[in-house]
Scaffold this motif. Structure first.
Motif, PDB file in Angstrom:
ATOM      1  N   LYS A  70       0.833  -1.201   0.000  1.00 32.84           N
ATOM      2  CA  LYS A  70       0.000   0.000   0.000  1.00 32.84           C
ATOM      3  C   LYS A  70       0.867   1.250   0.000  1.00 32.84           C
ATOM      4  N   SER A  71       1.939   1.254   0.804  1.00 33.46           N
ATOM      5  CA  SER A  71       2.834   2.415   0.856  1.00 33.46           C
ATOM      6  C   SER A  71       3.482   2.684  -0.495  1.00 33.46           C
ATOM      7  N   PHE A  72       4.017   1.644  -1.126  1.00 35.07           N
ATOM      8  CA  PHE A  72       4.668   1.810  -2.432  1.00 35.07           C
ATOM      9  C   PHE A  72       3.681   2.335  -3.476  1.00 35.07           C
ATOM     10  N   GLY A  73       2.450   1.824  -3.410  1.00 38.83           N
ATOM     11  CA  GLY A  73       1.455   2.181  -4.417  1.00 38.83           C
ATOM     12  C   GLY A  73       1.024   3.629  -4.373  1.00 38.83           C
ATOM     13  N   LYS A  74       1.298   4.321  -3.299  1.00 40.25           N
ATOM     14  CA  LYS A  74       0.958   5.734  -3.209  1.00 40.25           C
ATOM     15  C   LYS A  74       1.900   6.604  -4.047  1.00 40.25           C
ATOM     16  N   PHE A  75       3.082   6.096  -4.333  1.00 34.99           N
ATOM     17  CA  PHE A  75       4.097   6.905  -5.004  1.00 34.99           C
ATOM     18  C   PHE A  75       4.436   6.414  -6.408  1.00 34.99           C
ATOM     19  N   LEU A  76       4.126   5.151  -6.699  1.00 36.81           N
ATOM     20  CA  LEU A  76       4.490   4.557  -7.983  1.00 36.81           C
ATOM     21  C   LEU A  76       3.262   3.998  -8.687  1.00 36.81           C
ATOM     22  N   LYS A  77       3.322   3.948  -9.993  1.00 35.40           N
ATOM     23  CA  LYS A  77       2.243   3.360 -10.786  1.00 35.40           C
ATOM     24  C   LYS A  77       2.581   1.901 -11.062  1.00 35.40           C
ATOM     25  N   PHE A  78       1.746   1.001 -10.556  1.00 38.04           N
ATOM     26  CA  PHE A  78       1.941  -0.432 -10.766  1.00 38.04           C
ATOM     27  C   PHE A  78       1.046  -0.902 -11.911  1.00 38.04           C
ATOM     28  N   GLY A  79       1.491  -1.915 -12.620  1.00 34.27           N
ATOM     29  CA  GLY A  79       0.698  -2.446 -13.717  1.00 34.27           C
ATOM     30  C   GLY A  79       1.524  -3.318 -14.629  1.00 34.27           C
ATOM     31  N   ASN A  80       1.030  -3.502 -15.860  1.00 33.86           N
ATOM     32  CA  ASN A  80       1.696  -4.376 -16.828  1.00 33.86           C
ATOM     33  C   ASN A  80       2.380  -3.616 -17.948  1.00 33.86           C
ATOM     34  N   GLY A  81       2.423  -2.291 -17.853  1.00 35.63           N
ATOM     35  CA  GLY A  81       3.052  -1.488 -18.887  1.00 35.63           C
ATOM     36  C   GLY A  81       4.570  -1.600 -18.870  1.00 35.63           C
ATOM     37  N   ALA A  82       5.203  -1.087 -19.911  1.00 40.55           N
ATOM     38  CA  ALA A  82       6.654  -1.218 -20.075  1.00 40.55           C
ATOM     39  C   ALA A  82       7.425  -0.623 -18.909  1.00 40.55           C
ATOM     40  N   ASN A  83       6.949   0.512 -18.386  1.00 35.91           N
ATOM     41  CA  ASN A  83       7.668   1.086 -17.254  1.00 35.91           C
ATOM     42  C   ASN A  83       6.803   1.152 -15.984  1.00 35.91           C
ATOM     43  N   ASP A  84       5.767   0.302 -15.935  1.00 35.85           N
ATOM     44  CA  ASP A  84       4.985   0.193 -14.707  1.00 35.85           C
ATOM     45  C   ASP A  84       5.795  -0.552 -13.651  1.00 35.85           C
ATOM     46  N   ALA A  85       5.591  -0.161 -12.408  1.00 39.12           N
ATOM     47  CA  ALA A  85       6.305  -0.806 -11.308  1.00 39.12           C
ATOM     48  C   ALA A  85       5.745  -2.202 -11.048  1.00 39.12           C
ATOM     49  N   ILE A  86       6.605  -3.073 -10.563  1.00 44.32           N
ATOM     50  CA  ILE A  86       6.172  -4.388 -10.097  1.00 44.32           C
ATOM     51  C   ILE A  86       6.790  -4.634  -8.718  1.00 44.32           C
ATOM     52  N   MET A  87       6.163  -5.515  -7.952  1.00 45.02           N
ATOM     53  CA  MET A  87       6.641  -5.818  -6.606  1.00 45.02           C
ATOM     54  C   MET A  87       7.059  -7.275  -6.514  1.00 45.02           C
ATOM     55  N   VAL A  88       8.203  -7.514  -5.905  1.00 43.33           N
ATOM     56  CA  VAL A  88       8.720  -8.872  -5.761  1.00 43.33           C
ATOM     57  C   VAL A  88       9.087  -9.114  -4.294  1.00 43.33           C
ATOM     58  N   ASP A  89       9.178 -10.377  -3.926  1.00 40.81           N
ATOM     59  CA  ASP A  89       9.484 -10.770  -2.553  1.00 40.81           C
ATOM     60  C   ASP A  89      10.659 -11.738  -2.585  1.00 40.81           C
ATOM     61  N   ASN A  90      11.740 -11.408  -1.893  1.00 41.20           N
ATOM     62  CA  ASN A  90      12.920 -12.284  -1.964  1.00 41.20           C
ATOM     63  C   ASN A  90      12.719 -13.630  -1.262  1.00 41.20           C
ATOM     64  N   TRP A  91      11.632 -13.791  -0.524  1.00 39.09           N
ATOM     65  CA  TRP A  91      11.313 -15.105   0.028  1.00 39.09           C
ATOM     66  C   TRP A  91      11.096 -16.124  -1.090  1.00 39.09           C
ATOM     67  N   ASP A  92      10.643 -15.649  -2.253  1.00 38.86           N
ATOM     68  CA  ASP A  92      10.360 -16.539  -3.377  1.00 38.86           C
ATOM     69  C   ASP A  92      11.604 -17.278  -3.846  1.00 38.86           C
ATOM     70  N   TRP A  93      12.769 -16.661  -3.780  1.00 38.55           N
ATOM     71  CA  TRP A  93      13.983 -17.371  -4.222  1.00 38.55           C
ATOM     72  C   TRP A  93      14.865 -17.865  -3.079  1.00 38.55           C
ATOM     73  N   PHE A  94      14.592 -17.431  -1.864  1.00 35.80           N
ATOM     74  CA  PHE A  94      15.392 -17.927  -0.744  1.00 35.80           C
ATOM     75  C   PHE A  94      14.762 -19.116  -0.020  1.00 35.80           C
ATOM     76  N   LYS A  95      13.441 -19.283  -0.135  1.00 33.68           N
ATOM     77  CA  LYS A  95      12.766 -20.285   0.701  1.00 33.68           C
ATOM     78  C   LYS A  95      13.230 -21.708   0.427  1.00 33.68           C
ATOM     79  N   ASP A  96      13.653 -22.003  -0.806  1.00 29.41           N
ATOM     80  CA  ASP A  96      14.063 -23.368  -1.141  1.00 29.41           C
ATOM     81  C   ASP A  96      15.550 -23.473  -1.475  1.00 29.41           C
ATOM     82  N   ILE A  97      16.327 -22.455  -1.109  1.00 26.66           N
ATOM     83  CA  ILE A  97      17.737 -22.447  -1.505  1.00 26.66           C
ATOM     84  C   ILE A  97      18.527 -23.491  -0.710  1.00 26.66           C
TER      85      ILE A  97
END
Length: 437
Positions: A132-159
């Protein structure tokens, strides 16, 4: 959007004409002109990379990370967040990373002890708050320069731990790690540092490389306190993947007394409205010191530079008009124009018209009979304890219906209710209402 990009380009042109401009890319010139630029791992290299992306109409990719140790960002986090906002306005793509994995360790930067461990439920709750905090300042979506959010748990959980030590750990020198501020400062203070915390910079460095491999991300943008963690990633990129990654940091923003900005009377100024009313957010910026007005207009608003120069040149009482614009524009970005307008109207009614504005902090009561004055200020959130309320009363710092309170044992009654409400004030700038219905 188109209007914001045109404004961004215009500011860039102004910057290039100015004596302080020396960069080719829009982003670098904007960062320099608005006071965001502190340090870069390769100034010419990053500037050239951005310029070539801008010229080709191809977005560069950069990331900003935050561990979900709380369920909202605060004003202290806004500086790099506004940098990412301008990064996006210049046509580039922001990645926002939440450290679902690294929060399980805790960044040792600036800390004297291990952070408390958080439950899975708390981490998930906090991640939703950061979204919610990030979304107040950045435009998220599927466009070429739209912001996206990732979680490093996705690549560390099974390392695999042994594979990580072999593939990543061999790229790091303990000698070099001991020179990093987050480690060096702790050791100099003779504060214990766990092996768990010592690993933090390896994990953040690995994050950077994962984002490069997956999204083509070549830049990390952050506050200067993250410099050691950033260079951990740029060095890993060079040694392990033979690529140059870039780090770009902002200065720590302080007031004229040298104190970090982002706190109001000891309390964090939260971005999410569940944590702080819009009126209080507005008032934080409205009460900025005269010397900070120009700096804050550059950093916390989208206003063009020529308008900021005009506002910061105002003197004496006129500077208050600049503060009102600062407060409105900063609140508009974070809470929306409707909330900014409501906060502004409340401030005008309270301080200029002498009436209680509708957006003031308030309590709802069926009766105030028997409510002690200490409990009243504690419940409305103006003091952290009854002891603090007693201290302020001795200093003539608390008021009831605009009259100074002298008796710490005072108990409210129906006679204190005026037009269905009781007005509580702390100093000249903090007001609230007990509404009786």
């Amino acid at each position: 959007d188109r209007r914001q990009r045109q404004m961004c380009i215009r500011d860039s042109i102004i910057a290039r004409k100015g004596k302080m401009s020396k960069f080719k890319s829009e982003f670098f010139n904007l960062m320099l002109e608005r006071g965001f630029y502190n340090q870069c791992t390769n100034e010419n290299g990053f500037d050239t990379y951005l310029y070539e992306c801008e010229k080709a109409g191809k977005p560069a990719v950069g990331y900003l990370g935050s561990d979900p140790t709380g369920d909202s960002l605060h004003v202290g986090h806004i500086v790099p967040l506004m940098m990412m906002r301008w990064f996006q306005k210049c046509g580039h793509k922001p990645l926002t990373l939440v450290g679902g994995a690294t929060a399980r360790i805790g960044d040792p930067s600036g800390k004297d002890k291990l952070r408390p461990f958080l439950s899975e439920e708390t981490l998930q709750h906090n991640i939703e708050g950061l979204k919610k905090s990030f979304g107040k300042f950045l435009k998220f979506g599927n466009g070429a320069n739209d912001a996206i959010m990732v979680d490093n748990w996705d690549w560390f959980k099974d390392i695999n731990y042994l594979a990580f030590l072999r593939d990543i750990g061999t790229c790091y020198s303990v000698n070099r790690m001991l020179t990093m501020d987050s480690v060096k400062t702790r050791l100099e203070r003779e504060q214990p540092m766990s092996f768990l915390e010592f690993n933090y910079m390896l994990l953040q460095g690995y994050d950077f490389c994962v984002l490069y491999n997956k999204y083509g991300c070549r830049a990390q943008i952050a506050g200067s306190d993250q410099w050691g963690n950033i260079t951990s990633g740029t060095e890993l990129g060079r040694r392990r993947y033979d690529v140059e990654l870039f780090g770009f940091t902002s200065p720590i923003i302080t007031d004229s007394n040298g104190k970090k900005m982002g706190k109001s009377e000891g309390n964090a100024v939260w971005i999410n409205e569940e944590k702080l009313p819009s009126y209080d957010y507005y008032q934080y910026f409205r009460n900025i010191g005269d010397a900070e007005v120009g700096k804050c207009l550059r950093i916390y608003t989208d206003l063009p530079i020529d308008e900021i120069r005009r506002l910061e040149s105002l003197k004496d009482k006129e500077i208050n008009e600049a503060k009102k614009i600062l407060a409105f524009e900063a609140t508009k970005i974070c809470r929306g124009e409707t909330e900014a307008t409501a906060a502004q109207d409340t401030a005008v009614k309270t301080f200029e018209m002498g009436v209680a504005g509708g957006d003031l902090p308030s309590l709802q009561k069926t009766s105030v009979d028997g409510l002690s004055i200490l409990d009243a200020f504690l419940e409305i959130g103006f003091v952290a304890s009854k002891g603090e309320a007693r201290r302020l009363i001795k200093q003539s710092g608390l008021k009831l219906n605009d009259k100074v309170i002298s008796d710490e044992n005072y108990v409210l009654s129906a006679s204190d209710v005026v037009d269905g409400q009781v007005k509580l004030s702390q100093g000249k700038k903090k007001h609230g209402l007990i509404k009786v219905a």
